[in-house]
Design a protein around this motif. Structure first.
Motif, short mmCIF file in Angstrom:
data_model
loop_
_atom_site.label_atom_id
_atom_site.label_comp_id
_atom_site.label_asym_id
_atom_site.label_seq_id
_atom_site.Cartn_x
_atom_site.Cartn_y
_atom_site.Cartn_z
N VAL A 157 -13.31 -12.54 9.77
CA VAL A 157 -12.33 -13.24 8.93
C VAL A 157 -12.00 -12.36 7.72
CG1 VAL A 157 -11.91 -15.27 7.49
CG2 VAL A 157 -13.13 -15.52 9.67
N GLY A 158 -10.72 -12.26 7.40
CA GLY A 158 -10.27 -11.45 6.28
C GLY A 158 -9.98 -10.01 6.65
N LYS A 159 -10.43 -9.60 7.83
CA LYS A 159 -10.19 -8.23 8.28
C LYS A 159 -9.40 -8.18 9.59
CE LYS A 159 -14.14 -6.21 5.90
NZ LYS A 159 -15.39 -5.41 6.01
N VAL A 160 -9.70 -9.13 10.48
CA VAL A 160 -8.96 -9.20 11.75
C VAL A 160 -8.22 -10.52 11.87
CG1 VAL A 160 -9.17 -9.11 14.28
CG2 VAL A 160 -10.61 -7.63 12.86
N VAL A 161 -8.85 -11.60 11.38
CA VAL A 161 -8.22 -12.92 11.43
C VAL A 161 -8.25 -13.55 10.04
CG1 VAL A 161 -8.86 -13.30 13.85
CG2 VAL A 161 -10.38 -14.09 12.03
N ASP A 162 -7.38 -14.56 9.84
CA ASP A 162 -7.39 -15.28 8.56
C ASP A 162 -8.36 -16.47 8.65
OD1 ASP A 162 -6.15 -17.43 9.85
OD2 ASP A 162 -4.16 -17.03 9.03
N PRO A 163 -8.52 -17.26 7.57
CA PRO A 163 -9.48 -18.38 7.61
C PRO A 163 -9.18 -19.43 8.68
CG PRO A 163 -8.96 -17.81 5.34
CD PRO A 163 -8.02 -17.02 6.20
N GLY A 217 -3.59 -3.44 22.46
CA GLY A 217 -2.86 -2.63 21.48
C GLY A 217 -3.09 -3.00 20.03
N ILE A 218 -4.09 -3.83 19.73
CA ILE A 218 -4.42 -4.17 18.34
C ILE A 218 -5.77 -3.56 18.01
CG2 ILE A 218 -4.91 -6.04 16.71
CD1 ILE A 218 -3.04 -7.82 18.27
N VAL A 258 0.31 -1.79 19.17
CA VAL A 258 1.08 -2.96 18.75
C VAL A 258 0.87 -3.20 17.26
CG1 VAL A 258 1.31 -5.47 19.01
CG2 VAL A 258 1.00 -4.03 21.03
N LEU A 259 -0.38 -3.03 16.82
CA LEU A 259 -0.70 -3.21 15.41
C LEU A 259 -1.91 -2.34 15.06
CD1 LEU A 259 -0.20 -4.85 12.73
CD2 LEU A 259 -2.01 -6.39 13.55
N ASN A 260 -1.78 -1.53 14.05
CA ASN A 260 -2.88 -0.70 13.58
C ASN A 260 -3.80 -1.53 12.70
OD1 ASN A 260 -4.58 1.39 12.78
ND2 ASN A 260 -3.20 2.06 11.15
N ASN A 261 -4.97 -1.87 13.21
CA ASN A 261 -5.97 -2.58 12.42
C ASN A 261 -7.31 -1.89 12.61
OD1 ASN A 261 -8.00 -4.33 11.47
ND2 ASN A 261 -6.70 -6.12 11.74
N PRO A 262 -7.78 -1.15 11.61
CA PRO A 262 -9.00 -0.35 11.75
C PRO A 262 -10.28 -1.17 11.86
CG PRO A 262 -8.24 -0.33 9.47
CD PRO A 262 -7.16 -1.01 10.27
N PHE A 263 -10.20 -2.50 11.67
CA PHE A 263 -11.41 -3.32 11.63
C PHE A 263 -11.75 -3.98 12.97
CE2 PHE A 263 -9.68 -3.47 7.26
CZ PHE A 263 -10.72 -2.80 6.61
N VAL A 264 -10.88 -3.88 13.96
CA VAL A 264 -11.16 -4.49 15.26
C VAL A 264 -12.31 -3.73 15.92
CG1 VAL A 264 -10.28 -5.02 17.55
CG2 VAL A 264 -8.79 -5.28 15.56
N GLY A 265 -13.34 -4.46 16.33
CA GLY A 265 -14.51 -3.85 16.94
C GLY A 265 -15.56 -3.39 15.95
#
Length: 443
Positions: free
Chosen positions: A385-391, A155-156, A170-177
């Protein structure tokens, strides 16, 4: 390259330099050098890929001999053996467990991971739940394909894509994948008039043009099919999964079946000199086909869609042909020096990837690159990093979830990312423990 990569991702150099040897001392070995690899080494140096740096784990310009996960007895060692360094009283490994989904609590301001659902070897479903300790977390390490796929299934990801498959967002993140990259590889076939021993990649030429030149040799025929010990031929067959359907053709597949039946085993008595484009600029994406975790997602790498990648491939092929034409190879293979067109023609016939061939494959290096591209499985991206995860590799806007693997990379480190990915596991394990101790001590 390696220092530049470490600086780019912002890792602690001291901890990196402690983590590499931790892996290397346990599963990496000095290879038993083969005559084919010696011919490559001497040819690279004569072609100008210098200096010769000998046996080293360092990623430096020139020609070198690298480490191998095969020991002197031919036994293969894997990252699984690193588990022996763990405390068995604090470590439980479920060998046949396959995660189906990450479970979230969405009642708070931000989604919080509470556990995972997994199937055992009998297909029975279980839940593994996190404890109440605020430091408990799930670490996703499923690789550049598996990690973005698992986030999407859980769901992310892009809201529209998830809703189209009836996945609860669960979370709208357009950068996954997104930002999926693979280093394109092409190979030049080296026929031999003498038996060639099986050798995996041992020697590598690290050029300043942004390409790496390596080699693999030795083939056998069994079950009426031709196999390469390193998997080059199987990689070509596997291109069905990495080449977009519109680039395949019935004619290409039929030609492959016919060539596989008609080629005598003598034609494959030799090896391949491989050219890989490092730090590819061509970018693709990963999308789910359905909600079945066992089904592969659709991945498009868009090989050579960026002109800089194609330019470097052409330069790499030119250099590789000079390597193959050198007296070190001709003396070893007992074959005469062939023209560029003849070498390309032999290679086109030996290389099968279901992409239709063109009449100008032997006269246009650009077309040769496009038509003979294969993978060397150096996939990365999808969880940048910076789009899906942090540093610290914590998933953005989500509690108690990290992604620690090559899906976070924007480029492939070194000639083989395996070393850096395994180092990353050790690095992050130590860093997480230090951070937890620091918080407990109030630092």
């Amino acid at each position: 390259m390696k220092c530049r990569f470490i600086n780019k991702v912002g890792w602690d150099k001291k901890l990196v330099n402690e983590s590499y040897p931790w892996v290397e001392k346990q599963i990496v070995h000095r290879p038993k050098f083969s005559p084919f690899q010696s011919a490559l080494r001497d040819s690279l140096i004569d072609t100008g890929v210098s200096p010769y740096n000998g046996f080293t784990y360092d990623h430096i310009y020139g020609t070198k001999v690298g480490g191998t996960i095969f020991d002197r007895f031919g036994r293969r060692h894997t990252a699984a053996e690193l588990l022996a360094s763990g405390n068995p009283d604090k470590l439980t490994v479920l060998v046949h467990a396959t995660v189906q989904k990450i479970v979230f609590d969405t009642t708070g301001k931000r989604p919080k991971v509470v556990g995972v659902i997994f199937n055992d070897e009998n297909g029975k479903q279980h839940e593994a739940m996190l404890g109440n300790d605020v430091q408990s977390e799930v670490i996703l390490s499923s690789g550049a394909i598996g990690s973005p796929q698992m986030l999407l299934l859980s769901g992310i990801g892009p809201k529209d894509e998830l809703q189209n498959l009836n996945i609860s967002v669960v979370l709208n993140n357009p950068f996954v994948g997104k930002g999926m990259i693979d280093n394109p590889m092409n190979n030049i076939f080296v026929p031999s008039n003498r038996p060639v021993d099986v050798s995996l990649i041992q020697t590598v030429g690290i050029t300043k043009k942004g390409v790496y030149i390596e080699a693999s040799s030795g083939f056998s025929q069994s079950n009426s099919s031709i196999h390469c010990h390193h998997g080059i031929v199987s990689a070509e067959i596997g291109q069905l999964s990495t080449i977009p359907p519109k680039q395949r053709s019935i004619e290409a597949i039929q030609a492959y079946v016919k060539s596989k039946r008609d080629i005598p085993v003598e034609a494959f008595n030799g090896g391949f000199v491989l050219t890989k484009v490092g730090s590819a600029w061509s970018v693709g994406e990963l999308k789910l086909n359905n909600t079945n975790v066992n089904d592969n997602p659709t991945i498009t790498f868009n090989y050579f869609s960026h002109p800089y990648d194609l330019q470097r491939c052409v330069e790499g092929i030119r250099m590789t042909i000079k390597v193959v034409q050198s007296e070190h190879f001709t003396n070893y293979t007992l074959c005469k020096k062939e023209s560029m067109e003849k070498i390309l023609n032999i290679s086109v016939k030996a290389n099968v990837n279901f992409i239709p061939r063109h009449a100008n494959d032997t006269t246009s290096l650009e077309q040769f690159c496009k038509d003979t591209v294969i993978t060397i499985w150096h996939y990365h991206g999808g969880c940048h990093v910076g789009k899906v995860v942090d540093p610290d590799y914590k998933v953005l806007d989500v509690e108690r979830l990290r992604v620690v693997d090559g899906s976070t990379f924007t480029e492939s480190p070194g000639t083989n990312p395996q070393a850096t990915v395994m180092m990353m596991g050790r690095y992050m394990g130590v860093k997480i423990l230090r951070d937890r101790l620091g918080r407990l001590a109030g630092i």
